[in-house]
Design a protein around this motif. Structure first.
Motif, PDB file in Angstrom:
ATOM      1  N   ASP A 126       0.831  -1.204   0.000  1.00 16.70           N
ATOM      2  CA  ASP A 126       0.000   0.000   0.000  1.00 16.70           C
ATOM      3  C   ASP A 126       0.864   1.253   0.000  1.00 16.70           C
ATOM      4  O   ASP A 126       0.601   2.201  -0.754  1.00 16.70           O
ATOM      5  N   ASN A 129       2.463   1.667  -3.294  1.00 13.95           N
ATOM      6  CA  ASN A 129       1.499   1.603  -4.414  1.00 13.95           C
ATOM      7  C   ASN A 129       1.914   0.542  -5.425  1.00 13.95           C
ATOM      8  O   ASN A 129       1.939   0.768  -6.640  1.00 13.95           O
ATOM      9  N   VAL A 131       0.984  -2.010  -7.500  1.00 14.19           N
ATOM     10  CA  VAL A 131      -0.257  -2.503  -8.100  1.00 14.19           C
ATOM     11  C   VAL A 131      -0.123  -3.917  -8.634  1.00 14.19           C
ATOM     12  O   VAL A 131      -1.124  -4.521  -9.050  1.00 14.19           O
ATOM     13  N   LYS A 132       1.075  -4.466  -8.632  1.00 14.11           N
ATOM     14  CA  LYS A 132       1.275  -5.851  -9.068  1.00 14.11           C
ATOM     15  C   LYS A 132       1.229  -6.833  -7.898  1.00 14.11           C
ATOM     16  O   LYS A 132       1.382  -8.038  -8.092  1.00 14.11           O
ATOM     17  N   ARG A 136      -2.167  -5.714  -1.004  1.00 12.48           N
ATOM     18  CA  ARG A 136      -2.589  -4.328  -0.860  1.00 12.48           C
ATOM     19  C   ARG A 136      -4.111  -4.274  -0.823  1.00 12.48           C
ATOM     20  O   ARG A 136      -4.778  -5.233  -1.212  1.00 12.48           O
ATOM     21  N   LYS A 137      -4.634  -3.151  -0.318  1.00 11.47           N
ATOM     22  CA  LYS A 137      -6.086  -2.988  -0.235  1.00 11.47           C
ATOM     23  C   LYS A 137      -6.728  -4.247   0.353  1.00 11.47           C
ATOM     24  O   LYS A 137      -7.635  -4.847  -0.227  1.00 11.47           O
ATOM     25  N   LEU A 142      -9.689  -7.533  -5.024  1.00 10.90           N
ATOM     26  CA  LEU A 142      -8.861  -7.098  -6.148  1.00 10.90           C
ATOM     27  C   LEU A 142      -9.127  -8.008  -7.337  1.00 10.90           C
ATOM     28  O   LEU A 142      -9.267  -9.224  -7.174  1.00 10.90           O
ATOM     29  N   GLN A 244      -2.176  -5.556 -13.610  1.00 13.37           N
ATOM     30  CA  GLN A 244      -2.388  -4.932 -12.310  1.00 13.37           C
ATOM     31  C   GLN A 244      -3.496  -5.663 -11.574  1.00 13.37           C
ATOM     32  O   GLN A 244      -4.419  -6.198 -12.197  1.00 13.37           O
ATOM     33  N   TRP A 245      -3.381  -5.671 -10.241  1.00 12.81           N
ATOM     34  CA  TRP A 245      -4.476  -6.115  -9.387  1.00 12.81           C
ATOM     35  C   TRP A 245      -5.210  -4.851  -8.956  1.00 12.81           C
ATOM     36  O   TRP A 245      -4.664  -4.034  -8.226  1.00 12.81           O
ATOM     37  N   MET A 246      -6.461  -4.700  -9.394  1.00 11.16           N
ATOM     38  CA  MET A 246      -7.177  -3.443  -9.214  1.00 11.16           C
ATOM     39  C   MET A 246      -8.439  -3.615  -8.378  1.00 11.16           C
ATOM     40  O   MET A 246      -9.094  -4.656  -8.413  1.00 11.16           O
ATOM     41  N   GLU A 250     -10.452   1.474  -9.227  1.00 10.60           N
ATOM     42  CA  GLU A 250      -9.281   1.592 -10.085  1.00 10.60           C
ATOM     43  C   GLU A 250      -9.576   1.065 -11.482  1.00 10.60           C
ATOM     44  O   GLU A 250      -9.068   1.595 -12.475  1.00 10.60           O
ATOM     45  N   ASN A 254      -9.203   3.170 -14.947  1.00  9.48           N
ATOM     46  CA  ASN A 254      -8.251   2.745 -15.987  1.00  9.48           C
ATOM     47  C   ASN A 254      -8.914   2.436 -17.318  1.00  9.48           C
ATOM     48  O   ASN A 254      -8.294   2.616 -18.369  1.00  9.48           O
TER      49      ASN A 254
END
Length: 258
Positions: A126, A129, A131-132, A136-137, A142, A244-246, A250, A254
């Motif tokens: 996090d 950032n 995103v791979k 996170r989050k 995701l 990316q894991w979104m 997000e 995107n």
């Protein structure tokens, strides 16, 4: 899932227009495409919003008022009554030795709790950032999205592939993940039926070239089976430029809907 399908359909409309093209000739065939919405489920609970906090407080108060005493509270009451009898000089048979009271147990529990340090809700992924990373989050699901090279165009999309002869739509969905994301991805596709669907028509010139009206996209739901501490390896395929894991927000930011 329906919101994601709608976003993908809107994004697809920017790449190939199917509202203004002429109708295809009778008997034209469609490409059948299996897409996979691969989800890493939430690891921790989401913070309560204002309404949820108020409701939680009301329910906790109701439970407190309507509940009976637990064993520890009963033990504490007995300790208080025992102490009062001792002050009055009333001996109690069988209690000459040391007695471990409820307060002694509370002190012990507090000491044990002081040695415990809970993990942070905010991870290094996090902060950086990353995103791979799937770490996170943690309070949100995701989804894996790929940036695909289609001729000269680059676009974000779910892992997808065209069904081959003799292949079921689910088998095509599984092949989409293994061919575009590598063999080391640990996942489970849910069921043999898709959870969502959309279709679009190819531009007129491309339709004549490939002799296809357009594509019918069947979206399958899949879960990532890897544990929280396991490393998730995505090995991009030949036409995958990025991944990316979104979160859903997000994904909406995107996907090109302009």
């Amino acid at each position: 899932m329906l919101k994601l399908s709608r976003l993908l359909r809107q994004s697809c409309a920017t790449r190939v227009s199917y509202s203004s093209v002429s109708e295809a000739k009778p008997g034209g065939s469609w490409d059948l495409i299996s897409a996979v919405c691969l989800e890493r489920v939430p690891v921790i609970t989401s913070p309560l919003n204002e309404i949820e906090t108020k409701l939680s407080n009301v329910l906790n108060q109701m439970e407190f008022e309507q509940s009976i005493l637990n064993d520890h509270e009963v033990r504490h009451r007995e300790d208080v009554a025992r102490a009062e009898r001792k002050k009055r000089g009333e001996g109690i048979e069988g209690e000459e030795g040391a007695v471990i009271t409820a307060l002694d147990m509370e002190d012990k529990w507090k000491n044990e709790a002081s040695l415990f340090t809970p993990a942070e809700r905010i991870t290094d992924a996090d902060r950086n950032n990353d995103v791979k990373s799937t770490n996170r989050k943690l309070h949100k699901p995701l989804r894996l999205l790929l940036k695909l090279q289609r001729g000269k165009d680059l676009s974000w999309d779910l892992p997808l592939t065209v069904r081959e002869d003799g292949e079921t739509m689910r088998q095509a969905a599984e092949r989409a993940l293994t061919s575009l994301c590598g063999q080391n991805l640990n996942f489970q596709v849910l069921g043999n039926a898709p959870l969502s669907f959309y279709q679009f028509k190819y531009p007129k010139g491309y339709r004549a070239k490939v002799n296809r009206v357009g594509a019918k996209v069947f979206i399958y739901k899949a879960y990532l089976n890897s544990g929280f501490l396991d490393s998730v390896e995505v090995e991009p395929g030949s036409n995958v430029v990025d991944y990316q894991w979104m979160t859903l927000d997000e994904i909406e930011a995107n996907l090109d809907k302009t």
